[in-house]
Design a protein around this motif. Structure first.
Motif, PDB file in Angstrom:
ATOM      1  N   ARG B 586      86.889   4.619 -32.784  1.00  0.00           N
ATOM      2  CA  ARG B 586      86.120   3.723 -31.915  1.00  0.00           C
ATOM      3  C   ARG B 586      87.015   2.687 -31.247  1.00  0.00           C
ATOM      4  NH1 ARG B 586      81.749   1.330 -35.411  1.00  0.00           N
ATOM      5  NH2 ARG B 586      83.646   0.712 -36.464  1.00  0.00           N
ATOM      6  N   TYR B 594      80.842   1.067 -23.500  1.00  0.00           N
ATOM      7  CA  TYR B 594      79.851  -0.003 -23.666  1.00  0.00           C
ATOM      8  C   TYR B 594      79.433  -0.573 -22.309  1.00  0.00           C
ATOM      9  CZ  TYR B 594      81.332   0.004 -28.598  1.00  0.00           C
ATOM     10  OH  TYR B 594      81.635   0.372 -29.872  1.00  0.00           O
ATOM     11  N   LYS B 621      78.445   0.003 -33.136  1.00  0.00           N
ATOM     12  CA  LYS B 621      79.616  -0.881 -33.066  1.00  0.00           C
ATOM     13  C   LYS B 621      80.098  -1.307 -34.439  1.00  0.00           C
ATOM     14  CE  LYS B 621      79.019  -3.052 -28.527  1.00  0.00           C
ATOM     15  NZ  LYS B 621      78.648  -4.274 -27.829  1.00  0.00           N
TER      16      LYS B 621
END
Lengths: 165, 630
Positions: B586, B594, B621
């Motif tokens: 990530r 995003y 997240k």
């Protein structure tokens, strides 16, 4: 004008010898170019190769592009080389006429089947001379051409000395 | 984009009694029958990512029917007593909904399919019944190009792999042309076997077949060996390019050396250009036999004078005598009887005919027109000078390289040593490969000659000739299609690369198994991946199918600094993008997503009620995948 059964055949060793050049960025435009360079040396030195030195598979059955206009000179070269090889005296009209009949034909190459067979044998003879005198296979076409020029110059000079002795 | 592109979208999927995923639904729809253009699914490693890819692949191909018992039972959740499990894939194909259900029978260890064509028949039917236009193309190798393992992307630029070309072949179905060629061979073999059986007693035929098979074996051995050598050659070439790029890069850091190096290189290029021109001029002169050597010229002139002196060709031609032999009386008035007639005809043979007369005159004319001068010698002298200059520049370049190596650090010395070893290896391979190529050619000629004899003996010559012709046409079609496709794909790939890599001019020059970049500059790791994904995106845009692109671990092999680069470019490349990511991926990779609209973030979370899918960006997240995710 007929094309006739004429088959130009490379010397057996030619492809392997010229492969480094043919793989490089600057190569012969035609495989016939190196056939012809072999031929020129073979004819100049009067050296015939053997049947087994000639490939079975043929390269072309007529002169490619730039050589089409040289057919008369090339046939003349063959007649002249064979006159020397067969010891035909300059004044022997009948034998010369017979030789012309044997080697030439009314077709695209001016050569009979026998004539082109002799051409192939001279090319094979020339290949041996090239291999003996320029033994290191080079991948550089310019390098080969300079060495070839030296060889043909030297052979020419030797032939002249020999014929005047 | 092709006009009649069949559009395939994934609307979601559902697991039931599947190991690591238990019973769970993954919904990709933003509104009814419309999937999000992009979905990122956070799925910890070891918790079903590989299983998901495997099930998706099987749902598209219908291949699970051939699975073995172990493969089916591996999907059963550990400790579960469930007798069955299933995986349902929901698809939208040209606006119509399909559900493919892969049914797993844990009692028998077998797998089967059922298909629901919701907008056509509504009910569930047994079997893998996707539209026939897709069914025959959704083969394993094809589907693997859009249900994609992120690790494979590196192979697209790897000089020793041919992943790029394979992908083109599979996505554009060129492999089916190859299959056709193989099928033609089978038909040929069947036909010959049939004929052979009909004349089984012929021992000569058996001997011929054995000789042919032996020749085929030799040919295959040489092909394998040659392929190995060529692969070694390609690998060494790529490695050498890498070392040279590295060394050039280090050289660039030393400005003075770099200036000298560039100047020498520039001069070398000028010399090489002149060498090409002078080489062409020399060949043009050599092609004039009389210009090649003075002795050749003088000998030909002697021949011409000799022919002139001897009055050859003779004006009396053979035709005169053959016509005379048909007369009753000779020109001298004496009668021509059969003895005289035979003698005249026999001697006529030693005279030139009209045609030969023309040939000899043309030879004389060409000799008269030929010339000799010293221009070839001048050209050769120029060539010699240029070769000396070339050698001088090469030495200078080597000297600069040496200076750099001596002043450099261990990395440079090591790269230089490796470069020299690779250069030597390439020279040796370069000498070895031609002899294998020649041997292979001889072996191939031998095999073909024996095959011809065998065909003659089995009286299948005409059939084989036609079959081979069809095979040739198939191969030529395949090669021409590949050539044209490559040109289009290179153009589109370069357009996409220009959109995503702004700071440097990088482009694909050729597709030769792998993607070859223009120049020797190479590309950074991030750029390489950007190029590979641009290539894949172009392929998809030009394919006959509009397909979803599902990637497992898209950022897996990337350093942090290049993840952002790849993440920025990916959205523009595919109509529907599904990324299976781990929490470790990530960082830096997810940020650009995003900011985008139309992106769904799913997280597979496991709690006391088992695994379930959470569609919240915040969960995505914050989620930490645990130790298996490292």
């Amino acid at each position: 004008m007929a094309t006739g059964n004429v088959y130009f055949r490379l010397p057996v060793k030619a492809e392997a010898y010229f492969q480094p050049i043919m793989k490089s960025s600057q190569k012969f435009e035609l495989a016939f170019d190196y056939y012809y360079l072999c031929l020129l040396v073979g004819i100049l030195a009067g050296k015939l190769g053997r049947d087994e030195d000639v490939k079975d598979q043929y390269l072309v059955d007529s002169y490619p592009g730039p050589y089409k206009t040289k057919r008369g000179v090339l046939a003349g070269l063959l007649i002249e080389a064979e006159m020397r090889r067969q010891d035909i005296l300059p004044q022997d009209r009948q034998r010369l006429q017979q030789l012309i009949l044997t080697l030439t034909s009314h077709n695209d190459t001016f050569l009979s089947e026998e004539g082109v067979n002799f051409l192939n044998l001279y090319a094979a003879g020339g290949m041996e001379l090239i291999e003996d005198n320029i033994p290191t296979k080079t991948a550089s076409l310019p390098t080969f051409l300079t060495l070839y020029h030296q060889l043909i110059d030297r052979l020419g000079a030797e032939q002249e000395t020999w014929s005047t002795e | 984009m092709p006009e009649a592109q069949t559009k395939v979208k994934i609307l979601g999927w559902r697991y039931e009694n599947i190991r690591g995923l238990e019973t769970m639904d993954v919904n990709l729809e933003s509104q009814d029958h419309t999937p999000y253009p992009i979905t990122l699914i956070m799925m910890p490693n070891g918790q079903g990512k590989t299983t998901t890819m495997e099930l998706l692949l099987a749902a598209f191909t219908g291949g699970a029917e051939h699975w073995g018992r172990d493969q089916v039972l591996e999907l059963r959740p550990p400790g579960s007593t469930a007798n069955s499990g299933e995986f349902q894939l929901r698809l939208l194909i040209d606006g119509q909904r399909f559900v493919v259900t892969l049914e797993l029978d844990y009692q028998t260890g077998s797998a089967s399919y059922a298909t629901t064509r919701i907008d056509i028949s509504g009910g569930k039917e047994p079997g893998h019944n996707l539209p026939s236009s897709l069914k025959h193309v959704f083969k394993d190798q094809f589907v693997k190009r859009f249900i994609f393992d992120g690790e494979l992307v590196k192979d697209i630029l790897n000089g020793s792999k041919d992943e790029a070309e394979k992908t083109i072949r599979y996505l554009h179905n060129l492999d089916r042309l190859e299959e056709l060629a193989v099928a033609i061979d089978h038909v040929k073999d069947d036909m010959q076997r049939e004929r052979e059986t009909a004349s089984r007693t012929d021992r000569g035929l058996t001997r011929l077949r054995n000789q042919r098979d032996e020749a085929f074996g030799q040919m295959r051995q040489l092909q394998t060996r040659l392929a190995q050598l060529e692969s070694q050659f390609n690998e060494a070439t790529t490695q050498l390019e890498q070392r040279e790029t590295f060394l050039q890069h280090r050289l660039a850091q030393s400005e003075q050396l770099q200036r000298r190096y560039e100047e020498s290189q520039r001069q070398l290029e000028t010399v090489r250009r002149d060498l090409v021109l002078k080489g062409q001029a020399a060949i043009a002169s050599f092609r004039e036999p009389t210009m090649a050597n003075r002795l050749i010229f003088s000998r030909l002139n002697q021949l011409s004078s000799r022919l002139q002196r001897l009055k050859l060709p003779e004006s009396t031609s053979r035709q005169f005598f053959t016509e005379l032999a048909e007369e009753e009386f000779c020109v001298c008035g004496r009668p021509i009887r059969s003895t005289e007639r035979d003698a005249i005809l026999s001697r006529a043979e030693s005279y030139l005919g009209h045609d030969e007369y023309g040939v000899v005159n043309a030879i004389k004319q060409e000799i008269r027109n030929s010339t000799y001068d010293d221009s070839l010698t001048d050209t050769i002298n120029n060539l010699t000078e240029l070769l000396t200059e070339e050698s001088r520049h090469l030495s200078e370049l080597r000297r600069i390289e040496l200076e750099q190596e001596n002043s450099g650090d261990d990395d440079v010395r090591q790269a230089a040593e490796e470069r020299d070893v690779l250069r030597a290896k390439l020279t040796s391979l370069d000498e070895k490969i031609p002899s294998f190529q020649l041997a292979l050619k001889t072996a191939k000629d031998n095999y073909e000659s024996l095959q011809r004899k065998f065909n003659e003996a089995t009286q299948t010559v005409e059939f084989i000739r036609k079959a081979d012709k069809l095979k040739d046409i198939t191969r030529q079609t395949s090669a021409a299609a590949l050539r044209n496709l490559k040109a289009t794909i290179i153009e589109n790939t370069n357009r996409r690369i220009a959109d995503v890599i702004h700071l440097e001019k990088i482009s694909v020059e050729a597709i030769d198994g792998h993607l070859k970049l223009a120049g020797k500059g190479g590309a950074s790791q991030g750029q390489s991946l950007a190029i590979a994904y641009s290539f894949l995106g172009s392929l998809f845009a030009n394919s006959a199918f509009g397909l979803p692109f599902v990637v497992d671990s898209p950022a897996g092999p990337l350093d942090l600094e290049v993840r952002h680069e790849v993440a920025t470019m990916l959205p523009g490349l595919f109509d529907q993008l599904i990324l299976l990511v781990m929490s470790g991926e990530r960082e830096a990779f997810a940020d650009p997503f995003y900011q985008l609209a139309g992106v769904q973030f799913l997280t597979v979370v496991k709690d006391s009620s088992g695994p379930h899918c959470v569609a919240e960006i915040e969960t995505f997240k914050k989620f930490q995948g645990g130790k298996e995710d490292i």
